[in-house]
Design a protein around this motif. Structure first.
Motif, PDB file in Angstrom:
ATOM      1  N   VAL A 167     -29.306 -27.898 -11.150  1.00 35.45           N
ATOM      2  CA  VAL A 167     -28.242 -27.311 -11.978  1.00 35.45           C
ATOM      3  C   VAL A 167     -28.886 -26.789 -13.259  1.00 35.45           C
ATOM      4  CG1 VAL A 167     -26.159 -27.911 -13.323  1.00 35.45           C
ATOM      5  CG2 VAL A 167     -26.503 -28.900 -11.040  1.00 35.45           C
ATOM      6  N   THR A 193     -22.555 -30.983 -11.949  1.00 31.78           N
ATOM      7  CA  THR A 193     -23.448 -32.015 -11.412  1.00 31.78           C
ATOM      8  C   THR A 193     -22.629 -33.098 -10.711  1.00 31.78           C
ATOM      9  OG1 THR A 193     -25.072 -31.604 -13.140  1.00 31.78           O
ATOM     10  CG2 THR A 193     -25.173 -33.765 -12.092  1.00 31.78           C
ATOM     11  N   GLU A 233     -24.985 -25.167 -10.196  1.00 41.13           N
ATOM     12  CA  GLU A 233     -26.102 -25.475  -9.297  1.00 41.13           C
ATOM     13  C   GLU A 233     -26.624 -24.139  -8.767  1.00 41.13           C
ATOM     14  OE1 GLU A 233     -25.180 -27.245  -5.460  1.00 41.13           O
ATOM     15  OE2 GLU A 233     -26.899 -28.570  -5.629  1.00 41.13           O
TER      16      GLU A 233
END
Ligand code: AHZ
Length: 329
Positions: A275, A308, A269
């Motif tokens: 991301v 994520t 990220e």
């Protein structure tokens, strides 16, 4: 000039008949009476259909998908090797999440239909072979690396396994034109979705063609290295987060050994809710390119998927807080 010779039907038939040998074509799929026999061509006939049925089957499903994925859990931008590897990992590990892949091209797959210089075979350094095992793909083991006989075999397998998952929708021929941003009470900006449009609109001849939107708790960008299309989110982020130190180092020259480790380790990220994976990351971090070896694209997708999922609950909660606790499905 002599006109081209046109064969009469009788001549074509005569030729075919003399060349014919009866062959049996076998299918083991959904045979009703234990066998599928397309070979009775004399009596062959498709089941009837009205054109409007086709139109409605396509249209209804597309608009249902637009409705369903207007609130996605994760949007993946770019359906190349990194984007698809990320989407596959995300969707397989979290069947409860809705994953939308937005791909500008009509034909997804990015730069992964061939190896290097238009050659067919695809080289992946270990341990990317573990991902191929998961896909059930065959390869030649060459010690430190493996070779898939055609890059298109890799890409089409990855694509078919991903698209068969019930929680994935690919919107191809659709470009991400901008990112949705949110500002929390403390004034911090985060990414909360994407702004989309048909990729093949002629923007040059219209004064305004307003786009559409997809909300998401996390956006995973894998738009590839800079070029006419590439590295879209990385470039856009420069003006969305101007207060941040500029994260756009520009991809460096080719060094397979340095490049692949750097891309995989760096997949993360980079901005709140955004991301990065694949070669777009090389543009941000100023890391090397690796050229025609694909292990890093695959494992960058896996690492980006994991990153994520690590931030997902936090970003979701943050998003809902901004809307006073409203939940969106
Ligand atoms: O069409 C693009 C491609 O399929 C898509 N894309 C780019 N901008 C987009 C946008 N909206 C929607 N604004 C967009 N889609 O992103 C995909 C990127 O795929 P890719 O194969 O170019 O990138 P990758 O990072 O997955 O793989 C790169 C592989 C390498 S390494 C390398 C080198 O070192 O020279 N070259 C390549 C192609």
């Amino acid at each position: 000039m002599t006109p081209p010779t046109i064969l009469q039907t009788s001549q074509v038939e005569t030729f075919n008949i003399s060349a014919k040998k009866a062959q049996t074509v076998k299918f083991t799929s959904d045979a009703k009476d234990g066998k599928v026999n397309f070979a009775d061509w004399e009596n062959f006939k498709f089941a009837p259909i009205r054109e409007s049925q086709v139109a409605r089957e396509m249209g209804r499903r597309y608009f249902q998908d637009l409705d369903k994925y207007a609130e996605s859990d994760v949007v993946v931008i770019g359906g190349g090797s990194a984007g698809f590897s990320a989407a596959y990992t995300l969707a397989k590990n979290r069947p409860d999440l809705k994953i939308a892949i937005i791909e500008a091209s009509v034909s997804p797959g990015g730069g992964c239909w061939l190896g290097g210089q238009l050659f067919s075979a695809m080289v992946l350094r270990k341990p990317a072979d573990l991902f191929l095992d998961d896909l059930g793909l065959e390869y030649e083991d060459q010690g430190n690396y493996v070779v898939v006989k055609h890059a298109a075999l890799f890409m089409s397998t990855l694509m078919s396994k991903t698209l068969a998952l019930p929680n994935v929708k690919l919107f191809n021929a659709t470009a991400v034109e901008d990112l949705i941003t949110r500002r929390d009470e403390a004034g911090n900006i985060s990414i909360a979705g994407v702004v989309t449009n048909w990729a093949h609109l002629d923007h040059d001849n219209q004064s305004c063609m307003d786009p559409n939107t997809i909300n998401a708790n996390v956006v995973l960008s894998a738009c590839g290295h800079d070029g006419p299309f590439g590295s879209f989110s990385a470039k856009r982020s420069k003006s969305i987060f101007p207060q941040d130190e500029v994260k756009f180092g520009g991809m460096r020259g080719l060094d397979m050994n340095k490049a692949e480790d750097a891309i995989v380790k760096g997949s993360r990220e980079v901005y709140p809710g955004l991301v990065f994976a694949g070669m777009e990351l090389a543009e941000i971090d100023g890391s090397n390119r690796m050229g025609p070896t694909f292990g890093a694209m695959v494992l960058s997708g896996v690492k980006a998927a994991q990153e994520t999922l690590n931030i997902y609950d936090y970003r979701k909660e943050q998003n809902e807080k901004i809307y006073g606790g409203l939940e969106f499905k």
